[in-house]
Design an enzyme around this catalytic site. Sequence first.
Site, short mmCIF file in Angstrom:
data_model
loop_
_atom_site.label_atom_id
_atom_site.label_comp_id
_atom_site.label_asym_id
_atom_site.label_seq_id
_atom_site.Cartn_x
_atom_site.Cartn_y
_atom_site.Cartn_z
N ARG A 80 46.54 56.80 49.61
CA ARG A 80 47.42 56.17 50.59
C ARG A 80 46.63 56.12 51.89
O ARG A 80 45.87 57.03 52.20
CB ARG A 80 48.72 56.96 50.71
CG ARG A 80 49.51 56.93 49.39
CD ARG A 80 50.96 57.33 49.56
NE ARG A 80 51.72 57.04 48.35
CZ ARG A 80 52.02 57.96 47.41
NH1 ARG A 80 51.60 59.19 47.53
NH2 ARG A 80 52.73 57.61 46.36
N ARG B 215 61.46 57.73 43.73
CA ARG B 215 61.56 57.44 45.17
C ARG B 215 62.99 57.01 45.49
O ARG B 215 63.89 57.79 45.23
CB ARG B 215 60.54 56.38 45.58
CG ARG B 215 60.25 56.45 47.06
CD ARG B 215 59.12 55.57 47.49
NE ARG B 215 57.84 56.05 47.01
CZ ARG B 215 56.68 55.72 47.54
NH1 ARG B 215 56.64 54.90 48.58
NH2 ARG B 215 55.55 56.18 47.05
N THR C 145 53.76 51.05 39.07
CA THR C 145 54.43 52.23 39.64
C THR C 145 55.42 52.75 38.63
O THR C 145 56.10 51.96 37.96
CB THR C 145 55.16 51.92 40.96
OG1 THR C 145 56.07 53.00 41.25
CG2 THR C 145 55.96 50.63 40.91
N ASP D 4 60.59 49.97 40.85
CA ASP D 4 61.39 49.55 42.00
C ASP D 4 60.93 48.21 42.58
O ASP D 4 61.15 47.93 43.76
CB ASP D 4 61.35 50.64 43.09
CG ASP D 4 59.94 50.97 43.55
OD1 ASP D 4 58.97 50.48 42.93
OD2 ASP D 4 59.80 51.74 44.51
N GLY E 272 50.94 55.54 44.51
CA GLY E 272 51.05 56.54 43.43
C GLY E 272 50.47 56.00 42.14
O GLY E 272 50.71 54.84 41.79
P1 ADP Z 1 53.17 52.01 46.59
O1 ADP Z 1 52.18 50.92 46.58
O2 ADP Z 1 53.18 52.79 45.32
O3 ADP Z 1 54.53 51.56 47.05
P2 ADP Z 1 52.76 53.22 49.21
O4 ADP Z 1 54.07 52.74 49.76
O5 ADP Z 1 52.36 54.63 49.52
O6 ADP Z 1 52.67 53.11 47.64
O7 ADP Z 1 51.65 52.22 49.75
C1 ADP Z 1 50.30 52.37 49.35
C2 ADP Z 1 49.39 51.92 50.45
O8 ADP Z 1 49.63 50.53 50.72
C3 ADP Z 1 49.62 52.59 51.81
O9 ADP Z 1 49.01 53.86 51.91
C4 ADP Z 1 48.96 51.60 52.74
O10 ADP Z 1 47.56 51.72 52.71
C5 ADP Z 1 49.35 50.26 52.08
N1 ADP Z 1 50.55 49.76 52.76
C6 ADP Z 1 51.80 50.23 52.70
N2 ADP Z 1 52.64 49.53 53.50
C7 ADP Z 1 51.88 48.60 54.11
C8 ADP Z 1 52.14 47.58 55.09
N3 ADP Z 1 53.36 47.40 55.60
N4 ADP Z 1 51.12 46.82 55.47
C9 ADP Z 1 49.87 46.99 54.97
N5 ADP Z 1 49.56 47.93 54.07
C10 ADP Z 1 50.54 48.74 53.64
O1 F6P Z 2 55.90 56.14 43.71
C1 F6P Z 2 55.62 57.07 42.70
C2 F6P Z 2 56.09 58.44 43.13
O2 F6P Z 2 55.75 59.35 42.09
C3 F6P Z 2 57.57 58.55 43.47
O3 F6P Z 2 58.39 58.61 42.32
C4 F6P Z 2 57.60 59.81 44.29
O4 F6P Z 2 58.67 59.79 45.22
C5 F6P Z 2 56.27 59.76 45.02
O5 F6P Z 2 55.42 58.86 44.30
C6 F6P Z 2 55.58 61.10 45.11
O6 F6P Z 2 54.43 60.91 45.86
P1 F6P Z 2 53.26 62.00 46.02
O7 F6P Z 2 52.23 61.66 44.99
O8 F6P Z 2 52.77 61.76 47.39
O9 F6P Z 2 53.85 63.35 45.80
#
Ligand code: ADP
Ligand code: F6P
Length: 319
Positions: A72, A171, A125, A129, A11
């Site tokens: 993502r 989240r 972010t 968190d 995000g």
């Molecule tokens: P954030 O970084 O904000 O927590 P996400 O959880 O959506 O957002 O993760 C962003 C991207 O990081 C995912 O779409 C994926 O490409 C990569 N990612 C997430 N989890 C993993 C993992 N366990 N191993 C490798 N890459 C990951």
């Molecule tokens: O991680 C940032 C965030 O805005 C969270 O607060 C929320 O749960 C999520 O991303 C929303 O994701 P999306 O952009 O897929 O709607």
Amino acid sequence: MRRLAVLTSGGDAPGMNAAVRAVVRTAIFRGLEVMGVRRGYSGLLNGELEPMTLGSVADIIQRGGTVLHTARCEAFKQPAGQRQGLAVLRQHGVDGLVVIGGDGSFRGAWALAQLGMPTIGVPGTIDNDIPCCDVTIGFDTAVNTAIQAIDKIRDTATSHERTYVVEVMGRNAGDIALHVALAGGAESVLIPEAPFSLDDVIRKLQRGVARGKKHSIILVAEGAGSGIEIGRYLTQHTGFEVRVTVLGHIQRGGPPTAQDRILASQLGAFAVELLRQGASAKMAATQGGTLVAVDLETVFTTPRQPDMRLYELANMLSI
Ligand code: ADP
Ligand code: F6P
């Protein structure tokens, strides 16, 4: 180390641009080349890399979102995707990477580091968190954006003598809700880290009404439940006129606050210095205002919760 790359992932968060700018300018200042990867890990797998110059990060420090775009990418969670990502970086002569994102993005960063690509994570972010750091880039702006909305909602709540339920993002973390509740003077705050009962919320509303209170704002973290369902429950069980606002993605946009721009500038520059020193699989962070490098493994295994003293304070002040 000759050429770095930088990407934003997950995000978006206000201040990511300031971090990208700091990475690019610090790298160039140190005599390194730097590539921007578009669309996070998804763009990496597609080879969307381009050289960055001093000019390519001009005029972005004040802009929300991320000029590199973000995405993502499910494929990057798999070892095959990670190996492909490494191959693309190597093809482009990259020998160090900065990943700006949240916990999920850090897992991808860690995977690349294990494959031999020196990689540093920068916490970006709105959710705040991430453990082992004072605060994440974007949180302060998101809280301030939400407070502006709360102040406006309070105006109309007062005029109409209504109860408002306001759902904010985060989240699984209650940080945004808690900080907004405290700074916005909300009457109740519901966060996933603390047990709550809607009947207690109702009793508090009724106590307020009994002493002449005409309106209330109840802050709900998305991780604590649906604002719409909570609003419906309150309507059914109180007979009060309840309205629900889900603030949604406006919390992710807008110009970053000074605090976020400064934090992002510090962390982006520090990430480059860490790579130059040979560090990898670390998060660039501040702890007590001091720059620190934290092992990503420590980040993954350290539990975190918001400052619960603020939760106690918010409850006490909204008695
Ligand atoms: P954030 O970084 O904000 O927590 P996400 O959880 O959506 O957002 O993760 C962003 C991207 O990081 C995912 O779409 C994926 O490409 C990569 N990612 C997430 N989890 C993993 C993992 N366990 N191993 C490798 N890459 C990951
Ligand atoms: O991680 C940032 C965030 O805005 C969270 O607060 C929320 O749960 C999520 O991303 C929303 O994701 P999306 O952009 O897929 O709607």
